[in-house]
Design an enzyme around this catalytic site. Sequence first.
Site, mmCIF file in Angstrom:
data_model
loop_
_atom_site.group_PDB
_atom_site.id
_atom_site.type_symbol
_atom_site.label_atom_id
_atom_site.label_comp_id
_atom_site.label_asym_id
_atom_site.label_seq_id
_atom_site.Cartn_x
_atom_site.Cartn_y
_atom_site.Cartn_z
ATOM 1 N N CYS B 50 0.733 -1.114 -0.090
ATOM 2 C CA CYS B 50 -0.070 0.099 0.112
ATOM 3 C C CYS B 50 0.927 1.241 0.044
ATOM 4 O O CYS B 50 0.337 2.282 -0.374
ATOM 5 C CB CYS B 50 -0.973 0.016 1.287
ATOM 6 N N HIS B 99 19.180 0.974 -3.342
ATOM 7 C CA HIS B 99 17.746 1.347 -3.116
ATOM 8 C C HIS B 99 16.953 -0.087 -2.907
ATOM 9 O O HIS B 99 16.283 -0.086 -1.674
ATOM 10 C CB HIS B 99 16.977 1.870 -4.240
#
Lengths: 271, 421
Positions: B50, B99
């Site tokens: 989400c 990342h």
Amino acid sequence: MATLTFEIALTLYFAAVITGIIELLKSTKTTSKVMLFLAGIGFFSHTLSIAYRYIAAGHIPISSPHEATSFFSWCIVLLFFLLEIRYKIGLLGSFIMPVVFALMLVSAMLPREIKPLSPVLQSHWLGIHTLFAFLGNAAFALAFGIGIMYLVQEHYVKSKHLGGLFQRLPSLQSLDEINYRLITIGFPLLTIAIITGALWADTAWGSYWRWDPREVWSLITWLIYAIILHARLMAGWRGKRAAVLSIIGFLTILIAFFGIKLLGKGMHIFP
Amino acid sequence: MKILTVGLNHNTAEVEVREKLAFEGPKLEEGLLKLKAIPEIEEAVVLSTCNRVEIYTNVKDADKASEAIRAFISEFHGIDDRLLENALYYYRDKDAVRHIFRVASSLDSMVMGEPQILGQFKDAFEFALEKKTTGVLLNKLMRKAISVAKRVRTETRIAENAVSISFAAVELAKKIFTELQEKSVMLLGAGEMAELAAKHLISNGVKEIVVANRTYERGCELAKEMNGRAVRFDEFISEMVHTDIVICSTGAPTYVVTKSQMHTVMKERKQKPVFIIDISVPRNIDPEINDMDNVYLYDIDDLQGVVDTNILERTKEAEKAERIIEEEIETFLRWQSSLDAVPTIIALREKAEAIKKEEIQKLINRIPTLGDKEKKAVEQMATAIINKLIHPPTAALKEDSEDKDSLIATIKRLYGINEKS
């Protein structure tokens, strides 16, 4: 050999204390394991040293102040490991090993020669009476350590600064429960020790109770722990009060133990 | 072989955008397979939560692939290209590895150090494995990211302290009581935050829940919702005798629990500890109650203070985590560059072998009278020459070095080795 193994135990306990302090300051997974390892090997060596003395003297080695103090710390380490196996209380070692080491240090400074046991003490009662007394007092020593941990943790929660050891110390309720458990173990042991002591005194000197300083102090200790248990059951004196009382209780034991052994007079002093 | 990450997260895109771009349910499989089918893309993993959507790929040409992935996202979700402009970020090679490690280790999370992301990350990887959209490079990278995340978790205390008020309340409850399973909680008044804290306590196993609300009907509703029991508001003091945790948030302008009332309660409880959370403003519980033995009272500011310290603590721990990640990036890149060198070494040897064969053949053709013994001697000499010639470049390729990519390119150029794929 008794001396060598004793020195090894003393050194390893000292190393355990240092690791325990490092554990408090900076936690890594290994420090607590190293501490238990050092204390464990120390305990093994300590056990050997007591066994050697037992063989040399022919009776349980608790008749000189050196032996008694050493045996007392041995009982504490024994109970510490039992407690550690049963509850795995984080940081307990850091709090209890300094007590053990301090006692061992005192023991190390006392004269170590094995003297023949005076005829009046040569009895089966010696082993039975002292074993109960020492194990009971060892349980109180651990209750003392747990009590201090409770006060530290309580301080964090009450002051609302949850830094430092807050995360790693057990919950207040478990500390309180373990403290209670230890006192319920120690109290009957102490009671039995006093009763067997009285019975022994009767056979040795012909009277159960002679207001010997050791007897008086035992009675005081017994009363303190009786009050702790009574107040807990009747008035709900738990938590902080129970912790403070168990600390006072153990300090009384120390006074009784060393005060009489080192300075006082009476039949618990062995010339 | 280039690692490319394209994605968006809570920092770059509003929830409305994130919702539209999520690969949920059947969309995940469809999207993943379509991505893999793009000719520029050799391997792909899609992580969709989400708070983020990330596409991890192994591509031939990063520029072309970036373009292709963006076009794919816009087409697949039916979203205007312009909307994506600011939302998407692109990372390549070392930055991409960093990342990915940071995401798995929860350093890039909205609540830094939250533990769910690693599970989601693992699921995304396992799904890609199952659908066979990954190969050597991404498999290694994903596994490495998971092990880095575990290392960060064990070596730093980034996930240790609660960083929301309701979690801080649960954390405290766990340090006051041994087992929440045997404890009961009372909601005094209702409010969003109080309900949230109560729900967290329930999910941590609290045995019983009691609701005391000024409007009894509302209390009943709430109690029903949480599988609890409602009591009338004026009965709450007597109810406190049996309650271990009290969450108070009434709108009352004054104290609803005074010190003397609390004394009575504690006496009747036989001093069993009680944890009171007063999240009402103005406060509803006399703060002096905290001075009583076995009573632990936290108001909203106290809890906020706990949360603030914890966040500060996490930021400090995050620095340690970043250092771990930098270390791990280096080991990963070393592995990757060794992977790059292997085909070049093989190509170099093949080329040399081919030249050797060709030249020996030429010699045999020119001097047909050569005997077997001489032929063998010539061949041995030729082998020795090529071995000695290709040894230094091979050794250089096998070494670890900073500029391996350019070394590989140089060797290929000097020896005229063409890219095979």
